[in-house]
Design a protein around this motif. Structure first.
Motif, PDB file in Angstrom:
ATOM      1  N   ASP A 370       0.734  -1.092   0.013  1.00 28.44           N
ATOM      2  CA  ASP A 370      -0.137   0.062  -0.016  1.00 28.44           C
ATOM      3  C   ASP A 370       1.016   1.298  -0.102  1.00 28.44           C
ATOM      4  N   ALA A 371       2.050   1.248   0.650  1.00 26.76           N
ATOM      5  CA  ALA A 371       2.842   2.421   0.911  1.00 26.76           C
ATOM      6  C   ALA A 371       3.529   2.671  -0.567  1.00 26.76           C
ATOM      7  N   THR A 372       3.867   1.737  -1.232  1.00 30.41           N
ATOM      8  CA  THR A 372       4.395   1.873  -2.479  1.00 30.41           C
ATOM      9  C   THR A 372       3.427   2.436  -3.494  1.00 30.41           C
ATOM     10  N   ARG A 373       2.097   1.784  -3.409  1.00 31.14           N
ATOM     11  CA  ARG A 373       0.953   2.593  -4.547  1.00 31.14           C
ATOM     12  C   ARG A 373       0.921   4.065  -4.023  1.00 31.14           C
ATOM     13  N   ALA A 374       0.840   4.316  -2.701  1.00 32.93           N
ATOM     14  CA  ALA A 374       0.648   5.680  -2.368  1.00 32.93           C
ATOM     15  C   ALA A 374       1.602   6.668  -2.787  1.00 32.93           C
ATOM     16  N   GLN A 375       2.900   6.268  -2.463  1.00 30.69           N
ATOM     17  CA  GLN A 375       3.898   6.986  -3.058  1.00 30.69           C
ATOM     18  C   GLN A 375       3.993   7.276  -4.638  1.00 30.69           C
ATOM     19  N   ALA A 376       3.926   6.269  -5.220  1.00 35.15           N
ATOM     20  CA  ALA A 376       3.689   6.320  -6.590  1.00 35.15           C
ATOM     21  C   ALA A 376       2.671   7.219  -7.135  1.00 35.15           C
ATOM     22  N   GLY A 377       1.395   7.122  -6.557  1.00 34.51           N
ATOM     23  CA  GLY A 377       0.204   8.071  -6.913  1.00 34.51           C
ATOM     24  C   GLY A 377       0.645   9.480  -6.713  1.00 34.51           C
ATOM     25  N   GLN A 378       1.304   9.795  -5.477  1.00 33.43           N
ATOM     26  CA  GLN A 378       1.543  10.976  -5.171  1.00 33.43           C
ATOM     27  C   GLN A 378       2.593  11.674  -6.013  1.00 33.43           C
ATOM     28  N   ILE A 379       3.767  10.945  -6.574  1.00 35.08           N
ATOM     29  CA  ILE A 379       4.624  11.522  -7.507  1.00 35.08           C
ATOM     30  C   ILE A 379       3.769  11.717  -8.763  1.00 35.08           C
ATOM     31  N   ALA A 380       2.904  10.755  -9.150  1.00 32.90           N
ATOM     32  CA  ALA A 380       2.310  10.751 -10.715  1.00 32.90           C
ATOM     33  C   ALA A 380       1.382  12.293 -10.404  1.00 32.90           C
ATOM     34  N   ASP A 381       0.820  12.486  -9.382  1.00 34.06           N
ATOM     35  CA  ASP A 381      -0.096  13.580  -9.254  1.00 34.06           C
ATOM     36  C   ASP A 381       0.930  14.989  -9.499  1.00 34.06           C
ATOM     37  N   GLN A 382       2.019  14.958  -8.593  1.00 36.96           N
ATOM     38  CA  GLN A 382       2.645  16.102  -8.538  1.00 36.96           C
ATOM     39  C   GLN A 382       3.427  16.216 -10.139  1.00 36.96           C
ATOM     40  N   VAL A 383       3.396  15.210 -10.821  1.00 41.87           N
ATOM     41  CA  VAL A 383       3.920  15.495 -12.282  1.00 41.87           C
ATOM     42  C   VAL A 383       2.796  15.973 -13.149  1.00 41.87           C
ATOM     43  N   ARG A 384       1.564  15.451 -13.056  1.00 37.58           N
ATOM     44  CA  ARG A 384       0.484  16.133 -13.592  1.00 37.58           C
ATOM     45  C   ARG A 384       0.279  17.420 -13.397  1.00 37.58           C
ATOM     46  N   GLN A 385       0.364  17.892 -11.933  1.00 41.51           N
ATOM     47  CA  GLN A 385       0.252  19.343 -11.652  1.00 41.51           C
ATOM     48  C   GLN A 385       1.512  20.219 -12.513  1.00 41.51           C
ATOM     49  N   LEU A 409      -6.351  17.957 -18.253  1.00 41.06           N
ATOM     50  CA  LEU A 409      -5.550  17.508 -17.135  1.00 41.06           C
ATOM     51  C   LEU A 409      -6.297  17.455 -15.682  1.00 41.06           C
ATOM     52  N   ASP A 410      -7.186  18.344 -15.691  1.00 36.24           N
ATOM     53  CA  ASP A 410      -7.801  18.491 -14.639  1.00 36.24           C
ATOM     54  C   ASP A 410      -8.804  17.254 -14.281  1.00 36.24           C
ATOM     55  N   ALA A 411      -9.408  16.734 -15.294  1.00 39.28           N
ATOM     56  CA  ALA A 411     -10.221  15.517 -15.426  1.00 39.28           C
ATOM     57  C   ALA A 411      -9.537  14.225 -15.291  1.00 39.28           C
ATOM     58  N   LEU A 412      -8.302  14.139 -15.849  1.00 43.80           N
ATOM     59  CA  LEU A 412      -7.394  13.065 -15.687  1.00 43.80           C
ATOM     60  C   LEU A 412      -7.496  12.302 -14.506  1.00 43.80           C
ATOM     61  N   GLU A 513       4.111   9.741 -20.650  1.00 45.10           N
ATOM     62  CA  GLU A 513       2.409   9.249 -21.054  1.00 45.10           C
ATOM     63  C   GLU A 513       1.733  10.391 -20.821  1.00 45.10           C
ATOM     64  N   LEU A 514       1.804  11.278 -19.663  1.00 47.04           N
ATOM     65  CA  LEU A 514       0.788  12.253 -19.794  1.00 47.04           C
ATOM     66  C   LEU A 514       0.962  13.442 -20.727  1.00 47.04           C
ATOM     67  N   SER A 515       1.968  13.574 -21.229  1.00 54.03           N
ATOM     68  CA  SER A 515       2.177  14.443 -22.378  1.00 54.03           C
ATOM     69  C   SER A 515       1.324  14.058 -23.517  1.00 54.03           C
ATOM     70  N   HIS A 516       1.110  12.694 -23.631  1.00 54.22           N
ATOM     71  CA  HIS A 516       0.174  12.203 -24.744  1.00 54.22           C
ATOM     72  C   HIS A 516      -1.116  12.499 -24.691  1.00 54.22           C
ATOM     73  N   ALA A 517      -1.738  13.225 -23.690  1.00 52.96           N
ATOM     74  CA  ALA A 517      -2.913  13.572 -23.224  1.00 52.96           C
ATOM     75  C   ALA A 517      -3.034  14.973 -24.083  1.00 52.96           C
ATOM     76  N   VAL A 525      -9.023  13.696 -29.010  1.00 50.28           N
ATOM     77  CA  VAL A 525     -10.078  13.498 -28.074  1.00 50.28           C
ATOM     78  C   VAL A 525     -10.080  14.509 -26.900  1.00 50.28           C
ATOM     79  N   ASP A 526     -11.364  15.183 -26.640  1.00 53.13           N
ATOM     80  CA  ASP A 526     -11.145  16.277 -25.597  1.00 53.13           C
ATOM     81  C   ASP A 526     -11.497  15.823 -24.535  1.00 53.13           C
ATOM     82  N   ALA A 527     -11.596  16.760 -23.485  1.00 58.17           N
ATOM     83  CA  ALA A 527     -11.741  16.354 -21.990  1.00 58.17           C
ATOM     84  C   ALA A 527     -13.025  15.615 -21.753  1.00 58.17           C
ATOM     85  N   ASP A 528     -13.978  15.779 -22.485  1.00 53.51           N
ATOM     86  CA  ASP A 528     -15.420  14.976 -22.374  1.00 53.51           C
ATOM     87  C   ASP A 528     -15.347  13.775 -22.921  1.00 53.51           C
TER      88      ASP A 528
END
Length: 671
Positions: A370-385, A409-412, A513-517, A525-528
């Motif tokens: 669970d700790a690895t999942r949480a840390q990965a999620g945190q970094i991924a969200d920081q990169v998105r921001q 990006l807000d909806a991702l 990967e997020l740059s491909h959005a 493909v738009d946000a909707d």
């Protein structure tokens, strides 16, 4: 056997292709973390890739042919982890899913039982085919084989509905052939004629194994081959199938029974458990031709074809004569493979094909803390921001395109480990007596799961990769990042590494990967979730200028191991742009969230990035990649993006003029 969904795969922009290179090292234990030592500044400033990977390159000498890579070793490690899990399930299962998987595994490893079983697993299918007496019996037999995961005559699968990307539609598509390209059946050049002769010989061998007497072999082979030739002649060239929009043509299901009386497509859908009021038939001429064939050809000819297709589909899961016959043609002749993988890997591949989602849930529970999942999620969200901030403050996208990119990006969403929805476990007991029978049981279950998706608004709940397969992917259709459980280990992610390393490795892949959005792929493909081009002409022109600059930069780079050959900047342009963007966004996230940011942390960031791309590529493989691969070689995937950043020189104390240091006006910034 279960098939891929071509439209969904076209909309899944994934790293998985980087993980398919042959590997010679399959570590059974978690490897020791490659901690970035005090790197000599002069060495890194000259060649970051060589310096960061010197230990790996020494430990993994150049293969005689093919390639090995750090990411390939990650894939091999995931296979060993699955093997360990299944061994445990075989000995001491803790729940129903583990019992089913353990029995499946045990039945496949028991080679004596597989040999004794012979062709018994397919006997009921062959009996059903033998019972065909008239043309009216053919369509029900076709439907029955589809139900057990053996698509014959045509293909039918659940794929995205282009009118609403949150639901699935049933797609009737061309298929039913034993060769991968319809053109094989119609070309007349010498090489193709030679291949077709070997294919006919393979058909003879399989038909003989199904019990066809020697006196009838030539007739039965000619019957089966004639059916496939007719299907191929009515099929479209593969080049016409690449655009998903050309394969999308919704039609009402209500009239299919009358329109295709011989195929009985209404009854076919009912047999698959599909009750939606719409399906896609993009090539009605093909299905009209198939419908006519059912009435024109004698039942005996269809029996030969169906018998052959069953034998061919199931050969890898039956006794040794079947497996060796199939391997000789399918793997040796078609793919150039000279040796079959070990038995355990063949069984594991079969389990992943037929029951992969079930194994994926167990793998995630075992290997993703669970700790690895949480840390990965945190970094991924920081990169998105970080990417969001770059778009908001930058000038590459403007006006409505900038607004749409920010909205997207807000909806991702970010999904890590395994799909949120548990796969249904409703298989009949498998037991350990018959691997081939278990394969059919599991394939029937997997097919039923696929069919149940049709007509439901749950397309976003499924993944097109398995949790136990290393993959980090942007799903364009559902605007989400998918990170599988198997991906979150070295060299991509390890919580024990210095602070900069997870950002440089995992974070940069996320940024890629997020740059491909929002890039030239995501613009469609738009946000909707509506399929439309939301860029203006001016946005496209600004992007093209960036793309041209990137292509020109890579065009000047020498291809490793190939004298007088340079990287094809145009071929690799899109992935190179994503690499540059990814490392930049990860660097921005690191600077915002790791304080104080010391040079040691920056060095571990760049070393983490470079260690992703460690590889040894033989000259024959390098020549193929230089001509075909849309990704740059590992040396330049590591070095070229790092060269664009001023902080690289700061981290390693590089002096102006060093090979890794570009002048400020020569650097390229994507966003």
């Amino acid at each position: 056997m279960p098939t891929l969904r071509p439209l969904a795969c076209a909309l899944l922009v994934a790293l998985t292709a980087s993980l398919t290179s042959p590997v010679s090292l399959a570590a059974k234990k978690k490897p020791a973390a490659r901690k970035p030592a005090a790197t000599a500044a002069a060495a890194a400033c000259k060649d970051l890739y060589a310096d960061a990977n010197k230990g790996w390159l020494t430990a993994n000498p150049m293969p005689e042919s093919g390639a090995i890579s750090a990411l390939g070793q990650l894939n091999a490690r995931a296979l060993e982890q699955q093997r360990t899990l299944l061994d445990g399930f075989m000995r001491a299962p803790q729940n129903e899913a583990q019992k089913l998987l353990g029995d499946f595994w045990a039945s496949g490893l028991d080679e004596a039982a597989v040999e004794a079983d012979g062709a018994a697993p397919i006997a009921p299918l062959l009996k059903r085919i033998d019972a065909i007496r008239s043309s009216k019996d053919i369509a029900p037999a076709i439907a029955a084989l589809h139900q057990v995961g053996i698509p014959v005559v045509f293909g039918f699968n659940a794929d995205l509905d282009l009118r609403d990307l949150d639901r699935h539609l049933g797609y009737f598509v061309q298929g039913g052939l034993g060769l991968p390209d319809p053109a094989y059946y119609t070309r007349t050049d010498a090489d193709t004629r030679a291949l077709m002769a070997r294919y006919a010989d393979y058909m003879r061998k399989i038909l003989r194994l199904t019990g066809v007497p020697d006196a009838e072999i030539e007739t039965q082979t000619a019957f089966a081959l004639d059916v496939e030739k007719r299907i191929a002649e009515a099929s479209r060239p593969l080049s016409e199938l690449r655009d998903p929009r050309r394969n999308f043509a919704p039609v009402a299901t209500a009239g299919l029974g009358k329109q295709y009386r011989n195929l009985q497509l209404d009854a076919f859908l009912k047999a698959q458990g599909v009750s939606d009021d719409t399906v896609s038939i993009a090539d009605p001429a093909l299905f009209s031709r198939l419908d006519a064939m059912l009435g024109q050809l004698k039942p005996a000819q269809w029996q030969a074809y169906l018998r052959w297709r069953v034998g061919d589909a199931m050969a890898p899961y039956l006794s040794r004569p079947w497996r060796e016959t199939a391997f000789e043609f399918r793997n040796n002749v078609l793919l150039g493979q000279h040796a079959a993988p070990p038995r355990w890997q063949q069984v594991l591949d079969a389990i992943n094909l037929a029951a992969g989602p079930m194994l994926g849930r167990q793998y995630t529970a075992a290997y993703l803390p669970d700790a690895t999942r949480a840390q990965a999620g945190q970094i991924a969200d920081q990169v998105r921001q970080a990417l969001r901030q770059a778009i908001e403050q930058g000038e590459l996208l403007q006006g409505s395109a900038k607004a749409e990119a920010l909205k997207k990006l807000d909806a991702l969403t970010i999904e890590i480990g395994a799909p949120a929805r548990e796969p249904e476990v409703s298989l009949q007991p498998m037991g350990r007596g018959s691997f081939g029978s278990n394969m059919l049981i599991a394939a029937t279950w997997r097919h039923r799961l696929e069919m149940r998706r049709i007509g439901k608004g749950n397309a976003g709940r499924r993944w097109d990769v398995l949790p136990q397969q290393p993959a980090l992917a942007y799903d364009l259709a559902h605007n989400r990042l998918i990170v599988t459980a198997a991906m979150l280990q070295l060299p991509v992610f390890d919580p024990s590494m210095p602070a900069g390393h997870p950002y440089g490795a995992f974070g940069a892949l996320v940024g890629h990967e997020l740059s491909h959005a929002i890039d030239a792929i995501g613009r469609h493909v738009d946000a909707d979730g509506t399929v439309r081009d939301w860029w203006s002409r001016e946005d496209a022109e600004r992007w093209q200028r960036k793309a041209d600059a990137v292509a020109a930069f890579y065009d000047r780079l020498p291809y490793p191991g190939l004298p007088d050959t340079r990287v094809n900047g145009t071929l690799t342009r899109d992935e190179n742009m994503a690499d540059m963007a990814g490392l930049t966004m990860a660097h921005a996230a690191l600077k915002s969230h790791v304080t104080p940011l010391e040079n040691a942390t920056l060095r571990s960031f760049y070393i983490g990035w470079a260690q992703l791309w460690a590889q040894q590529v033989s000259s024959d493989e390098a020549r193929l990649r230089a001509a075909q691969d849309v990704r740059a070689p590992g040396l330049w995937r590591a070095n070229a993006p790092a060269m664009q950043q001023a902080d690289f020189a700061t981290a390693f104390g590089c002096k102006p003029g060093a090979p890794m240091v570009l002048k400020p006006d020569a650097r390229i910034e994507i966003f």
